[in-house]
Motif scaffolding. Sequence first.
Motif, PDB file in Angstrom:
ATOM      1  N   UNK A  26      -7.940   3.109   5.190  1.00 18.54           N
ATOM      2  CA  UNK A  26      -7.432   4.474   5.033  1.00 18.54           C
ATOM      3  C   UNK A  26      -6.753   5.023   6.283  1.00 18.54           C
ATOM      4  N   UNK A  27      -5.695   5.786   6.093  1.00 18.63           N
ATOM      5  CA  UNK A  27      -5.051   6.578   7.156  1.00 18.63           C
ATOM      6  C   UNK A  27      -4.602   5.722   8.333  1.00 18.63           C
ATOM      7  N   UNK A  28      -4.937   6.180   9.547  1.00 17.36           N
ATOM      8  CA  UNK A  28      -4.537   5.485  10.782  1.00 17.36           C
ATOM      9  C   UNK A  28      -4.950   4.014  10.788  1.00 17.36           C
ATOM     10  N   UNK A  29      -6.071   3.723  10.138  1.00 16.26           N
ATOM     11  CA  UNK A  29      -6.567   2.339  10.116  1.00 16.26           C
ATOM     12  C   UNK A  29      -5.544   1.400   9.477  1.00 16.26           C
ATOM     13  N   UNK A  30      -4.643   1.934   8.659  1.00 15.08           N
ATOM     14  CA  UNK A  30      -3.599   1.102   8.052  1.00 15.08           C
ATOM     15  C   UNK A  30      -2.694   0.512   9.135  1.00 15.08           C
ATOM     16  N   UNK A  31      -2.445   1.293  10.188  1.00 13.28           N
ATOM     17  CA  UNK A  31      -1.564   0.813  11.262  1.00 13.28           C
ATOM     18  C   UNK A  31      -2.220  -0.345  11.986  1.00 13.28           C
ATOM     19  N   UNK A  32      -3.494  -0.179  12.306  1.00 15.64           N
ATOM     20  CA  UNK A  32      -4.239  -1.234  12.993  1.00 15.64           C
ATOM     21  C   UNK A  32      -4.313  -2.499  12.152  1.00 15.64           C
ATOM     22  N   UNK A  33      -4.489  -2.308  10.858  1.00 18.15           N
ATOM     23  CA  UNK A  33      -4.656  -3.454   9.963  1.00 18.15           C
ATOM     24  C   UNK A  33      -3.312  -4.103   9.610  1.00 18.15           C
ATOM     25  N   UNK A  34      -2.194  -3.483  10.043  1.00 15.92           N
ATOM     26  CA  UNK A  34      -0.892  -4.105   9.817  1.00 15.92           C
ATOM     27  C   UNK A  34      -0.207  -3.711   8.523  1.00 15.92           C
ATOM     28  N   UNK A  35      -0.337  -2.445   8.124  1.00 18.05           N
ATOM     29  CA  UNK A  35       0.366  -1.944   6.942  1.00 18.05           C
ATOM     30  C   UNK A  35       1.219  -0.725   7.299  1.00 18.05           C
ATOM     31  N   UNK A  36       2.229  -0.917   8.165  1.00 22.85           N
ATOM     32  CA  UNK A  36       2.984   0.232   8.655  1.00 22.85           C
ATOM     33  C   UNK A  36       3.792   0.953   7.582  1.00 22.85           C
ATOM     34  N   UNK A  37       4.303   0.226   6.597  1.00 23.69           N
ATOM     35  CA  UNK A  37       5.145   0.886   5.593  1.00 23.69           C
ATOM     36  C   UNK A  37       4.302   1.752   4.652  1.00 23.69           C
ATOM     37  N   UNK A  38       3.106   1.280   4.308  1.00 30.25           N
ATOM     38  CA  UNK A  38       2.222   2.098   3.457  1.00 30.25           C
ATOM     39  C   UNK A  38       1.882   3.384   4.199  1.00 30.25           C
ATOM     40  N   UNK A  39       1.590   3.250   5.479  1.00 30.32           N
ATOM     41  CA  UNK A  39       1.257   4.427   6.274  1.00 30.32           C
ATOM     42  C   UNK A  39       2.437   5.377   6.357  1.00 30.32           C
ATOM     43  N   UNK A  40       3.631   4.836   6.586  1.00 33.21           N
ATOM     44  CA  UNK A  40       4.820   5.690   6.751  1.00 33.21           C
ATOM     45  C   UNK A  40       5.098   6.508   5.489  1.00 33.21           C
ATOM     46  N   UNK A  41       4.939   5.886   4.334  1.00 34.34           N
ATOM     47  CA  UNK A  41       5.207   6.605   3.085  1.00 34.34           C
ATOM     48  C   UNK A  41       4.157   7.691   2.850  1.00 34.34           C
TER      49      UNK A  41
ATOM     50  N   UNK B 288       3.145  11.834   5.080  1.00 38.29           N
ATOM     51  CA  UNK B 288       3.642  13.192   4.868  1.00 38.29           C
ATOM     52  C   UNK B 288       2.678  14.054   4.058  1.00 38.29           C
ATOM     53  N   UNK B 289       1.676  13.427   3.460  1.00 42.44           N
ATOM     54  CA  UNK B 289       0.739  14.168   2.614  1.00 42.44           C
ATOM     55  C   UNK B 289      -0.561  14.457   3.359  1.00 42.44           C
ATOM     56  N   UNK B 290      -1.207  15.561   3.009  1.00 42.28           N
ATOM     57  CA  UNK B 290      -2.523  15.860   3.589  1.00 42.28           C
ATOM     58  C   UNK B 290      -3.584  14.937   2.997  1.00 42.28           C
ATOM     59  N   UNK B 291      -3.243  14.274   1.917  1.00 41.83           N
ATOM     60  CA  UNK B 291      -4.175  13.312   1.319  1.00 41.83           C
ATOM     61  C   UNK B 291      -3.798  11.927   1.846  1.00 41.83           C
ATOM     62  N   UNK B 292      -4.655  11.381   2.708  1.00 49.58           N
ATOM     63  CA  UNK B 292      -4.311  10.176   3.470  1.00 49.58           C
ATOM     64  C   UNK B 292      -4.017   8.967   2.579  1.00 49.58           C
TER      65      UNK B 292
ATOM     66  N   UNK C   1      -7.019 -11.373  -6.736  1.00 54.43           N
ATOM     67  CA  UNK C   1      -6.838 -10.473  -5.591  1.00 54.43           C
ATOM     68  C   UNK C   1      -5.967  -9.340  -6.087  1.00 54.43           C
ATOM     69  N   UNK C   2      -6.482  -8.136  -5.958  1.00 60.26           N
ATOM     70  CA  UNK C   2      -5.788  -6.961  -6.456  1.00 60.26           C
ATOM     71  C   UNK C   2      -5.478  -6.065  -5.271  1.00 60.26           C
ATOM     72  N   UNK C   3      -4.209  -5.748  -5.086  1.00 58.67           N
ATOM     73  CA  UNK C   3      -3.825  -4.890  -3.960  1.00 58.67           C
ATOM     74  C   UNK C   3      -3.124  -3.650  -4.484  1.00 58.67           C
ATOM     75  N   UNK C   4      -3.671  -2.501  -4.145  1.00 55.50           N
ATOM     76  CA  UNK C   4      -3.077  -1.246  -4.589  1.00 55.50           C
ATOM     77  C   UNK C   4      -2.841  -0.325  -3.396  1.00 55.50           C
ATOM     78  N   UNK C   5      -1.582  -0.222  -2.969  1.00 51.76           N
ATOM     79  CA  UNK C   5      -1.285   0.808  -1.977  1.00 51.76           C
ATOM     80  C   UNK C   5      -1.296   2.161  -2.694  1.00 51.76           C
TER      81      UNK C   5
END
Length: 396
Positions: A120-135, A138-142, A210-214
């Motif tokens: 969740x949230x900032x942890x996405x950057x650490x885990x290597x999901x920069x595009x999910x984080x960038x999109x 903008x929302x208050x809901x992380x 394996x199910x991945x849902x951004x």
Amino acid sequence: MLLGLSGLDSPWDWAGFPRSLPKGCYRIEARLKPQEADAAALGWALGSYDFQNYKKPTNPKARLVWPIGACRDEVTALYEAICLVRDLVTTPASDLGPVELAFEARKLSRRHGAACKVTTGQALLKAGYPAIHAVGRGSSRAPRLIDISWGKTRHPLIAIVGKGVCFDSGGLDLKPSPAMKLMKKDMGGAAHALALAHLIMSARLPVRLRLLIPAVENMPGPDAMRPLDVLKTRAGLTVEVGNTDAEGRLILADGLTAAVEAKPDLLLDFATLTGAARSALGPDLPALFCNDDRLAQELLAASVREEDPLWRLPLWAGYDEMLKSSVADLNSAPDSPFAGAITAALFLKRFVPGDVAWAHLDLFAWNAKDRPGRPVGGEAMGLRAVFSFLKKRYKS
Ligand code: BES
Ligand code: ZN
Ligand code: ZN
């Protein structure tokens, strides 16, 4: 007793009865073929469906005794899967944000003994999901990435990715009101992915899943991504944001990259990705894109078999140049008014190695008009077809 029934092997042939017959309990005396018995049971159940979270249900009048020969476990799982898609898609965004979508994923995982990890949230950057984080930032809901694993290591791996945009306002490239109105349904791909996982796990198919849902909300705001920002992706490719409303392909890019890291035997993604797919094929016909002709043929055959249509569109290489950017590896949203569903699929293709068999479904996930068994609202599309294909391909 029902008389004069024949050729009723689509569920929709049966879906009008629960609300049109006089009150009572009905039994089918005719000898049905197994596919007809399943269609009768599923169609009747779907004809009784009501989205009942916010108001009193309108109870159907006519009930059906299980038809002889129906495969009860499978019909029940299909009914549950379709209701899951409908309920999740129809639920307003105020009650179904990234948190609630992750909650639903956890609930499903617990039911089937699957592992579920949420980043969740900032942890996405650490885990290597920069595009999910960038999109999602903008929302208050992380934003978050839901990652479900199930099955035995020795079985072939199926990876499924679903677009989970809980609300798509367009972001800073804000959608006009009529286009924004239905965008609570922009997590329809995620709902299909969860529903397919439910079917696979209920049937205990001999596969590893394996199910991945951004899961994000695309909103304007002080921290929102801007037009012409350049984003990093998990794959290392840089993307220039041609339009903040082309958010689905960005989050899917990171999801697909994670999905192919374990070299799956099959990669599927579901997404309410483009308005262009709707212009081309209308609301009822999901567009299928596929990098493997045999896989495409088998999916199309299943769609005919199950009366659950899919229509193939090409990954036309000639249009790849529309994704060029002068500052980054890729442009997310070409200025061209042409072939929007194809260029979106070609964008995704950049994140899928050629040796991974991949199918992408660009779907509407919504009934635009009322029909028996298919009320206006969220709808599963292509789900029965894809599951039928998977059973054929993997059943031991
Ligand atoms: N969620 C929409 C696509 C959509 C719109 C699906 C209407 C079903 C019905 C997606 O995020 C989007 O807005 N896509 C844009 C892309 C464009 C800006 C390149 C589109 O299709 O117009
Ligand atoms: Zn959008
Ligand atoms: Zn969207």
